[in-house]
Every structure is written in C-alpha cells, then in structure tokens.
Design a protein around this motif. Structure first.
Motif, PDB file in Angstrom:
ATOM      1  N   GLU A 104     -23.419  -7.547 -13.625  1.00 54.67           N
ATOM      2  CA  GLU A 104     -24.672  -7.200 -12.956  1.00 54.67           C
ATOM      3  C   GLU A 104     -25.872  -7.738 -13.717  1.00 54.67           C
ATOM      4  N   VAL A 105     -25.652  -8.153 -14.964  1.00 49.44           N
ATOM      5  CA  VAL A 105     -26.741  -8.630 -15.812  1.00 49.44           C
ATOM      6  C   VAL A 105     -26.639 -10.122 -16.094  1.00 49.44           C
ATOM      7  N   SER A 106     -25.441 -10.612 -16.360  1.00 47.40           N
ATOM      8  CA  SER A 106     -25.208 -12.015 -16.721  1.00 47.40           C
ATOM      9  C   SER A 106     -24.010 -12.558 -15.949  1.00 47.40           C
ATOM     10  N   PRO A 107     -23.904 -13.896 -15.868  1.00 45.68           N
ATOM     11  CA  PRO A 107     -22.691 -14.452 -15.281  1.00 45.68           C
ATOM     12  C   PRO A 107     -21.490 -14.117 -16.169  1.00 45.68           C
ATOM     13  N   VAL A 108     -20.426 -13.595 -15.564  1.00 46.53           N
ATOM     14  CA  VAL A 108     -19.247 -13.168 -16.327  1.00 46.53           C
ATOM     15  C   VAL A 108     -17.995 -13.736 -15.676  1.00 46.53           C
ATOM     16  N   LEU A 109     -17.116 -14.276 -16.507  1.00 46.22           N
ATOM     17  CA  LEU A 109     -15.810 -14.737 -16.060  1.00 46.22           C
ATOM     18  C   LEU A 109     -14.749 -13.973 -16.845  1.00 46.22           C
ATOM     19  N   PRO A 110     -14.075 -12.989 -16.199  1.00 46.40           N
ATOM     20  CA  PRO A 110     -12.986 -12.305 -16.898  1.00 46.40           C
ATOM     21  C   PRO A 110     -11.695 -13.108 -16.783  1.00 46.40           C
ATOM     22  N   LEU A 111     -11.029 -13.310 -17.896  1.00 43.34           N
ATOM     23  CA  LEU A 111      -9.752 -14.020 -17.926  1.00 43.34           C
ATOM     24  C   LEU A 111      -8.721 -13.157 -18.619  1.00 43.34           C
ATOM     25  N   GLU A 112      -7.569 -13.039 -18.008  1.00 43.29           N
ATOM     26  CA  GLU A 112      -6.496 -12.273 -18.619  1.00 43.29           C
ATOM     27  C   GLU A 112      -5.882 -13.097 -19.749  1.00 43.29           C
ATOM     28  N   PHE A 113      -5.854 -12.520 -20.936  1.00 45.66           N
ATOM     29  CA  PHE A 113      -5.289 -13.200 -22.101  1.00 45.66           C
ATOM     30  C   PHE A 113      -3.789 -12.959 -22.101  1.00 45.66           C
ATOM     31  N   ASP A 114      -3.035 -14.020 -21.999  1.00 46.15           N
ATOM     32  CA  ASP A 114      -1.581 -13.930 -21.969  1.00 46.15           C
ATOM     33  C   ASP A 114      -1.045 -14.327 -23.341  1.00 46.15           C
TER      34      ASP A 114
ATOM     35  N   ARG B 100     -29.044 -14.199 -34.579  1.00 50.60           N
ATOM     36  CA  ARG B 100     -29.648 -15.540 -34.510  1.00 50.60           C
ATOM     37  C   ARG B 100     -28.654 -16.529 -33.913  1.00 50.60           C
ATOM     38  N   ALA B 101     -27.395 -16.406 -34.290  1.00 49.18           N
ATOM     39  CA  ALA B 101     -26.372 -17.289 -33.731  1.00 49.18           C
ATOM     40  C   ALA B 101     -26.255 -17.074 -32.229  1.00 49.18           C
ATOM     41  N   MET B 102     -26.290 -15.821 -31.793  1.00 54.39           N
ATOM     42  CA  MET B 102     -26.215 -15.550 -30.348  1.00 54.39           C
ATOM     43  C   MET B 102     -27.422 -16.142 -29.634  1.00 54.39           C
ATOM     44  N   GLN B 103     -28.587 -16.078 -30.244  1.00 50.70           N
ATOM     45  CA  GLN B 103     -29.780 -16.648 -29.623  1.00 50.70           C
ATOM     46  C   GLN B 103     -29.628 -18.141 -29.367  1.00 50.70           C
TER      47      GLN B 103
ATOM     48  N   THR C 216     -25.819 -10.435 -22.938  1.00 52.49           N
ATOM     49  CA  THR C 216     -26.335 -10.145 -21.599  1.00 52.49           C
ATOM     50  C   THR C 216     -27.853  -9.995 -21.612  1.00 52.49           C
ATOM     51  N   ALA C 217     -28.414  -9.421 -22.671  1.00 52.35           N
ATOM     52  CA  ALA C 217     -29.873  -9.311 -22.758  1.00 52.35           C
ATOM     53  C   ALA C 217     -30.516 -10.695 -22.791  1.00 52.35           C
ATOM     54  N   LEU C 218     -29.811 -11.660 -23.397  1.00 50.46           N
ATOM     55  CA  LEU C 218     -30.307 -13.033 -23.467  1.00 50.46           C
ATOM     56  C   LEU C 218     -29.875 -13.867 -22.260  1.00 50.46           C
ATOM     57  N   ARG C 219     -29.185 -13.243 -21.319  1.00 48.09           N
ATOM     58  CA  ARG C 219     -28.715 -13.873 -20.071  1.00 48.09           C
ATOM     59  C   ARG C 219     -27.771 -15.051 -20.324  1.00 48.09           C
ATOM     60  N   LYS C 220     -26.936 -14.904 -21.344  1.00 47.65           N
ATOM     61  CA  LYS C 220     -25.928 -15.923 -21.646  1.00 47.65           C
ATOM     62  C   LYS C 220     -24.745 -15.735 -20.704  1.00 47.65           C
ATOM     63  N   PRO C 221     -24.095 -16.807 -20.272  1.00 45.22           N
ATOM     64  CA  PRO C 221     -22.831 -16.623 -19.558  1.00 45.22           C
ATOM     65  C   PRO C 221     -21.796 -16.072 -20.544  1.00 45.22           C
ATOM     66  N   VAL C 222     -20.931 -15.193 -20.038  1.00 45.83           N
ATOM     67  CA  VAL C 222     -19.957 -14.514 -20.876  1.00 45.83           C
ATOM     68  C   VAL C 222     -18.559 -14.702 -20.294  1.00 45.83           C
TER      69      VAL C 222
END
Length: 175
Positions: free
Chosen positions: A136-146, A83-86, A111-117
């Motif tokens: 391929e399913v949702s907008p994704v921004l990978p960030l390297e955690f330093d 519910r929180a993810m929704q 990703t099923a809910l098409r949330k940016p991640v």
C-alpha cells in the motif's frame, strides 16, 4: 524452471543497480545460539552471492558496511545502514517469522523512501500485518524462497526480481 546459460547471466550483469539486502543480522548471533540457524545463514549468503553474480552492487550490514560488487568494495564505507538505504535503488528482504526487528526497521525505511521492495518469504509462514500491507506504500514483489533451489535457479529468481524492479522505477544512469 529453465536453466540460464552463463552467457545469459553475463549479458544481464551490466546493471548499475544498488541493492540493499535486509535480513536478520548475522553479526549479532552465532550458530549455537538457536536464533540464527546455519541453514538461514547459508540462505542469506546465497542471496548475496546471487546478487553479486548478477552484477549489482550490494549493501549488507551482515557482511560488510560498504557497497560491494563481486567481492570488491566500490566506494567509501557507508556511515549507517540508513544512509545505504537512502542511496539504494531496490531493497531485497528475507522475511522470517517472527519478523526480525532490524528487518522491520529496514523495510520501514524502504517504504518511507518509496523504494521498490522484493520480499523473499518462506512457504506457509503467516506474516505480520506490516508485511502484508507494505504494497500500500511501495511497489512490492513477494517471492517464495525455495530452499531446494540450485545456485542457478536462485540467480534466475534474482534476475526476475531485478527485471520487475526495472519496471517499477527507473534507475539512475551510472555516473
């Protein structure tokens, strides 16, 4: 990295965003079990604090089961993480290796809910095909955690992620 002033951070703290923080569960492991290290626990806490410092509402099953802003619950308890993810505008996930089953499930929901991640990933870690194909399913921004970031540098990274999410989807206006 340029340091942000408190004024710049405060000016950006007016966001009305709900962020779902996905990470290996803090509640299910202890510091002595070898599964969830104190260092990783500290990183997850630092990400949550940086989000709260940026003025967003955060849901983290590892800390509580209510939407929180700067230590104060903003509403009724959420009956489930799904519910929180929704109701979330953005998912930020700390992705380790191997991938936590819980994080994998939460990323599936996002990703099923098409949330940016936003994926916070450790340097030089190979990730499962599921992680590498999320975009391929949702907008994704990978960030390297330093792990050497200061609190202010982490806040700057979180602000960058929030700015990216602003361009990925339009957040609903505060009601």
């Amino acid at each position: 990295m340029t340091e942000l002033s408190d004024v710049e951070i405060a000016a950006d703290a007016r966001r009305t965003v709900r962020v779902f923080l996905a990470a290996p569960s803090l509640r299910l492991t202890g510091p002595a079990d070898g599964v969830f290290s104190l260092a990783l626990r500290g990183r997850i806490n630092a990400v949550r604090e940086a989000l709260l410092d940026c003025g967003v509402s955060v849901f983290s099953t590892h800390h509580d089961d209510v939407w929180t802003t700067r230590g104060v619950g903003t509403g009724m308890r959420v009956p489930s993480a799904f519910r929180a993810m929704q109701s979330a505008d953005l998912a930020i996930a700390y992705v380790g290796s191997p991938l936590s089953a819980g994080v994998g499930m939460e990323l599936g929901w996002a990703t099923a809910l098409r949330k940016p991640v936003v994926l916070l990933v450790d340097k030089a870690v190979a990730h499962s095909p599921m992680i590498s194909t999320l975009e391929e399913v949702s907008p994704v921004l990978p960030l390297e955690f330093d792990t050497s970031w200061t609190d202010q540098q982490l806040r700057h990274t979180i602000l960058t992620a929030l700015d990216w999410a602003d361009t990925s989807v339009a957040y609903p206006e505060a009601s």
